[in-house]
Design a protein around this motif. Structure first.
Motif, PDB file in Angstrom:
ATOM      1  N   ASN A 298       0.930  -1.097   0.208  1.00 27.63           N
ATOM      2  CA  ASN A 298       0.004   0.030   0.055  1.00 27.63           C
ATOM      3  C   ASN A 298       0.907   1.265  -0.094  1.00 27.63           C
ATOM      4  N   LEU A 299       0.631   2.274  -0.813  1.00 23.65           N
ATOM      5  CA  LEU A 299       1.255   3.434  -0.889  1.00 23.65           C
ATOM      6  C   LEU A 299       0.779   4.357   0.257  1.00 23.65           C
ATOM      7  N   PRO A 300       1.614   4.861   1.208  1.00 22.52           N
ATOM      8  CA  PRO A 300       1.002   5.406   2.530  1.00 22.52           C
ATOM      9  C   PRO A 300       0.625   6.933   1.898  1.00 22.52           C
ATOM     10  N   ASN A 301      -0.224   7.534   2.625  1.00 15.01           N
ATOM     11  CA  ASN A 301      -0.571   9.048   2.524  1.00 15.01           C
ATOM     12  C   ASN A 301      -0.396   9.791   3.808  1.00 15.01           C
ATOM     13  N   GLY A 302       0.682  10.319   4.180  1.00 15.63           N
ATOM     14  CA  GLY A 302       0.873  10.948   5.521  1.00 15.63           C
ATOM     15  C   GLY A 302      -0.019  12.007   5.781  1.00 15.63           C
ATOM     16  N   GLY A 303      -0.828  12.355   5.065  1.00 16.38           N
ATOM     17  CA  GLY A 303      -2.035  13.429   5.441  1.00 16.38           C
ATOM     18  C   GLY A 303      -2.925  12.965   6.607  1.00 16.38           C
TER      19      GLY A 303
END
Length: 379
Positions: free
Chosen positions: A239-244
């Protein structure tokens, strides 16, 4: 007159002078009666001492963390003062388990009609989310944003930039040097919160809250993070993380995770953002440190990249896969309007699931025009 024995029976004999043996028994009874309050007194005394010890331990813990934590910049001791202020704000805003919801703004995001107003409005329009505002700390990166925050919210903190000349008040365009500086400053600030002993749930200001998303975070997770495109497996490192949208528990291993994450920046080309580096290092870091990562299902914590179709499940909606402040504001207004229409509808219509989000028209057009740049997918 009748005399009642100890066992409750009575006899019709006249009372006589107690014998020496009965006098001893009576003496024991009297002393026993007098000693009955002692367990109660001991209980309250013990409770008071325990409370005093807990308070002292908590105070010592915060003071120890302030003295031992890594201080930003040159590490000078006088720079620890802002963290004492931050620790107090975190304590005031935290939940019972020392979790704080955190977002960050600059003057452009805090302006009237911009993202801050939509963000706060979503909490008030959501289901059971208004109470969460008591646990929200808004971090302003410039004095103008800080003044705006103070006028609309209880818990505000001014994050002073490392370099006095830095101007963080204007809109920062995706992947520009100023944007990258702001993202890495945010990363550093998050590490500081962990070092102070608080858990945090960081949320970008372009995320609308409609239900409490913390119910989707596993109690065993050290880190829970959003993904632009969820592959169906919450523990998959593909999974590509989204730090938002990011939850982290304060533990020694998560602090070390942040330290190594930040240190990895030097091994990547200049201009690489913190999110891209996390995607490349998360599997190794979590394995080496024993950190359990959870990727959140976009059906619950969704965004424009992978739009959730079911309003009955959604907790948050992120204007990701979208660049440009005006585009985000325009399409998030449509999202908030859709939510209000949904909550105003009869319960039967809501149960049938007849409602869908309006397509984020401006953001979709902008995303398609920029699709040749793969970095846009990891906003």
């Amino acid at each position: 007159m009748p005399v009642f024995s100890d066992d409750g029976s009575s006899s019709c004999v006249s009372p006589s002078r107690p014998s020496s043996r009965s006098s001893k028994n009576m003496d024991w009874k009297v002393r026993g009666d007098r000693s009955r309050p002692l367990p109660i007194i001991c209980f309250f005394l013990g409770a008071a001492l325990t409370a005093a010890f807990v308070f002292l331990a908590a105070t010592m813990d915060v003071n120890w963390r302030l003295s031992e934590m890594a201080v930003w910049g040159n590490g000078a001791r006088e720079e620890a003062k802002p963290f004492a202020e931050l620790a107090e704000l975190l304590k005031n805003a935290s939940m019972e388990d020392k979790t704080v919801i955190v977002t960050s703004i600059n003057q452009a995001y805090a302006a009237p009609g911009s993202l801050l107003g939509l963000f706060l409005e979503s909490f008030r329009a959501g289901e059971g989310t208004a109470r969460l505002l008591n646990h929200l700390l808004i971090v302003a990166v410039d004095p103008g944003a800080f003044q705006t925050c103070r006028s609309v919210h209880r818990h505000c903190y001014l994050l002073r930039p490392d370099h006095a000349a830095a101007d963080l008040g204007a809109e920062k365009f995706f992947m520009t040097p100023d944007y990258l500086d702001m993202m890495w400053a945010r990363n550093k600030f998050q590490q500081t919160i962990l070092e102070l002993g608080f858990n945090f749930l960081f949320t970008d200001i372009d995320i609308l809250w409609f239900r409490d998303p913390m119910r989707h975070i596993a109690i065993t997770s050290d880190i829970a993070i959003a993904s632009d495109y969820f592959n169906g497996f919450p523990d998959s490192m593909h999974n590509l993380p989204n730090g938002g949208f990011l939850y982290v528990r304060s533990k020694a291993r998560t602090v070390e995770f942040y330290r190594r994450w930040r240190a990895s920046r030097s091994r990547f080309p200049a201009g690489t953002n913190e999110q891209h580096i996390l995607a490349r290092t998360q599997a190794r870091l979590s394995r080496e440190l024993g950190v359990r990562m959870q990727f959140l299902d976009t059906a619950n914590c969704g965004g424009f990249c992978q739009l959730s179709g079911d309003l009955r499940r959604v907790s948050t909606m992120h204007a990701n896969c979208c660049t440009g402040l005006a585009n985000k504001v325009h399409d998030l207004r449509s999202v908030l309007r859709d939510w209000r229409n949904y909550t105003a509808a009869p319960m039967e219509a809501r149960r049938r699931g007849d409602f869908r989000w309006t397509k984020p028209g401006r953001c979709i057009r902008e995303h398609r025009s920029s699709c040749s740049d793969d970095r846009v997918l990891r906003l």
